[in-house]
Design a protein around this motif. Structure first.
Motif, PDB file in Angstrom:
ATOM      1  N   UNK A 105       9.886  26.645 -42.281  1.00 41.43           N
ATOM      2  CA  UNK A 105       9.339  25.715 -43.472  1.00 41.43           C
ATOM      3  C   UNK A 105       9.286  26.612 -44.761  1.00 41.43           C
ATOM      4  N   UNK A 106       8.768  27.956 -44.594  1.00 38.98           N
ATOM      5  CA  UNK A 106       8.366  28.673 -45.576  1.00 38.98           C
ATOM      6  C   UNK A 106       9.720  29.429 -46.331  1.00 38.98           C
ATOM      7  N   UNK A 107      10.791  29.300 -45.638  1.00 38.50           N
ATOM      8  CA  UNK A 107      11.998  30.168 -46.118  1.00 38.50           C
ATOM      9  C   UNK A 107      13.178  29.272 -46.100  1.00 38.50           C
ATOM     10  N   UNK A 108      13.511  28.786 -44.836  1.00 41.00           N
ATOM     11  CA  UNK A 108      14.954  28.164 -44.657  1.00 41.00           C
ATOM     12  C   UNK A 108      14.954  26.810 -45.360  1.00 41.00           C
ATOM     13  N   UNK A 109      13.826  25.895 -45.052  1.00 41.88           N
ATOM     14  CA  UNK A 109      13.743  24.730 -45.392  1.00 41.88           C
ATOM     15  C   UNK A 109      13.721  24.699 -46.833  1.00 41.88           C
ATOM     16  N   UNK A 110      12.796  25.571 -47.474  1.00 43.18           N
ATOM     17  CA  UNK A 110      12.794  25.842 -48.773  1.00 43.18           C
ATOM     18  C   UNK A 110      14.031  25.909 -49.587  1.00 43.18           C
ATOM     19  N   UNK A 111      14.985  26.787 -49.007  1.00 44.98           N
ATOM     20  CA  UNK A 111      16.349  26.987 -49.381  1.00 44.98           C
ATOM     21  C   UNK A 111      17.260  25.765 -49.478  1.00 44.98           C
ATOM     22  N   UNK A 112      17.116  25.107 -48.120  1.00 46.42           N
ATOM     23  CA  UNK A 112      17.888  23.805 -48.007  1.00 46.42           C
ATOM     24  C   UNK A 112      17.615  22.948 -49.206  1.00 46.42           C
ATOM     25  N   UNK A 113      16.516  22.869 -49.779  1.00 43.88           N
ATOM     26  CA  UNK A 113      16.218  21.746 -50.838  1.00 43.88           C
ATOM     27  C   UNK A 113      17.004  22.251 -52.022  1.00 43.88           C
ATOM     28  N   UNK A 114      17.199  23.416 -52.032  1.00 42.28           N
ATOM     29  CA  UNK A 114      18.008  23.879 -53.328  1.00 42.28           C
ATOM     30  C   UNK A 114      19.546  23.418 -52.882  1.00 42.28           C
ATOM     31  N   UNK A 115      19.961  23.743 -51.849  1.00 44.44           N
ATOM     32  CA  UNK A 115      21.514  23.471 -51.501  1.00 44.44           C
ATOM     33  C   UNK A 115      21.525  21.859 -51.649  1.00 44.44           C
ATOM     34  N   UNK A 142      28.839  30.449 -57.468  1.00 45.69           N
ATOM     35  CA  UNK A 142      27.331  30.420 -57.447  1.00 45.69           C
ATOM     36  C   UNK A 142      26.956  32.060 -57.372  1.00 45.69           C
ATOM     37  N   UNK A 143      25.994  32.360 -58.167  1.00 45.63           N
ATOM     38  CA  UNK A 143      25.814  33.773 -58.028  1.00 45.63           C
ATOM     39  C   UNK A 143      24.155  33.447 -57.711  1.00 45.63           C
ATOM     40  N   UNK A 144      23.777  34.372 -56.441  1.00 44.86           N
ATOM     41  CA  UNK A 144      22.308  34.405 -56.119  1.00 44.86           C
ATOM     42  C   UNK A 144      21.893  35.858 -56.438  1.00 44.86           C
ATOM     43  N   UNK A 145      20.949  36.203 -57.452  1.00 43.59           N
ATOM     44  CA  UNK A 145      20.550  37.208 -57.810  1.00 43.59           C
ATOM     45  C   UNK A 145      19.294  37.625 -57.180  1.00 43.59           C
ATOM     46  N   UNK A 158      22.340  32.672 -48.684  1.00 42.78           N
ATOM     47  CA  UNK A 158      23.289  32.682 -47.530  1.00 42.78           C
ATOM     48  C   UNK A 158      22.863  31.016 -47.047  1.00 42.78           C
ATOM     49  N   UNK A 159      21.846  30.397 -47.341  1.00 51.01           N
ATOM     50  CA  UNK A 159      21.391  29.034 -46.858  1.00 51.01           C
ATOM     51  C   UNK A 159      22.426  28.137 -47.612  1.00 51.01           C
ATOM     52  N   UNK A 160      22.509  28.453 -49.089  1.00 49.74           N
ATOM     53  CA  UNK A 160      23.411  27.549 -49.863  1.00 49.74           C
ATOM     54  C   UNK A 160      24.876  27.835 -49.354  1.00 49.74           C
ATOM     55  N   UNK A 161      25.177  28.861 -48.959  1.00 49.59           N
ATOM     56  CA  UNK A 161      26.806  29.351 -48.571  1.00 49.59           C
ATOM     57  C   UNK A 161      26.810  28.369 -47.207  1.00 49.59           C
ATOM     58  N   UNK A 162      25.870  28.275 -46.276  1.00 56.02           N
ATOM     59  CA  UNK A 162      26.145  27.812 -45.028  1.00 56.02           C
ATOM     60  C   UNK A 162      26.013  26.018 -45.307  1.00 56.02           C
TER      61      UNK A 162
END
Length: 183
Positions: free
Chosen positions: A28-38, A47-50, A59-63
């Motif tokens: 919930x804190x990290x992966x689901x948070x990043x999935x919402x961006x994807x 895409x550049x992740x700085x 990595x989540x966006x790439x997946x």
């Protein structure tokens, strides 16, 4: 995504990819948070992740988005090694990890630039502009004080802003910035 979560848990004790206190809430804190961006990202461009660190959100966006070419940029060689391991073990043909400082890395001309938990907006904006293609979009994942950060850059920067309420953290937002230019 489970393979990525396993890699994060395995590597975190030695290189601190996420705060140890948050490992219990990894999804919930990290992966689901990043999935919402994807989920928000359009289906074209580079895409550049700085400041990629533990691969969140890169990595989540790439997946989630194999249609996007994702570059993960981090100055810490240990973290970049972790990112390369993720790319290899998860077979992410659309992702590349680079070890370099954001301010020294040649301008990327990326269609999309993302950052999560990297820096406050006054420090972040020059990095974003350095690597964003004309007409590109910045995706900044910000906590509850995001409005204060936006206010802090309004005199130095002009941009169009769409704020997307976070589904995982009340008060937090994903900031979608376009038409960014120095004031």
């Amino acid at each position: 995504m489970h393979g990525f979560a396993d890699l994060l848990r395995r590597w975190n004790p030695s290189i601190n990819l996420v705060a140890p206190s948050t490992l219990g809430d990894l999804w919930s804190r990290h992966i689901d948070d990043s999935i919402q961006l994807a989920d928000l990202a359009p289906s074209t461009g580079t895409w550049l992740d700085i400041g990629s660190g533990g691969g969140l959100p890169g990595i989540v966006v790439a997946i989630c988005r194999p249609d996007l070419q994702v570059t993960l940029l981090d100055s810490d060689a240990r973290k970049a090694t972790f990112l390369r391991t993720c790319i290899r073990e998860l077979d992410l043909a659309n992702a590349t990890a680079v070890t370099d400082r954001i301010e020294r890395h040649p301008p990327a001309g990326a269609s999309h630039v993302s950052a999560r938990a990297l820096a406050p907006m006054p420090k972040l904006m020059p990095y974003v502009v350095r690597h964003l293609a004309p007409g590109g979009t910045a995706w900044l994942m910000k906590g509850e004080r995001w409005k204060d950060e936006v206010d802090a850059v309004k005199t130095a920067w002009h941009f169009d802003l769409t704020d997307h309420a976070s589904r995982t953290q009340p008060g937090a937002a994903i900031l979608e910035l376009t038409a960014i230019r120095h004031a």
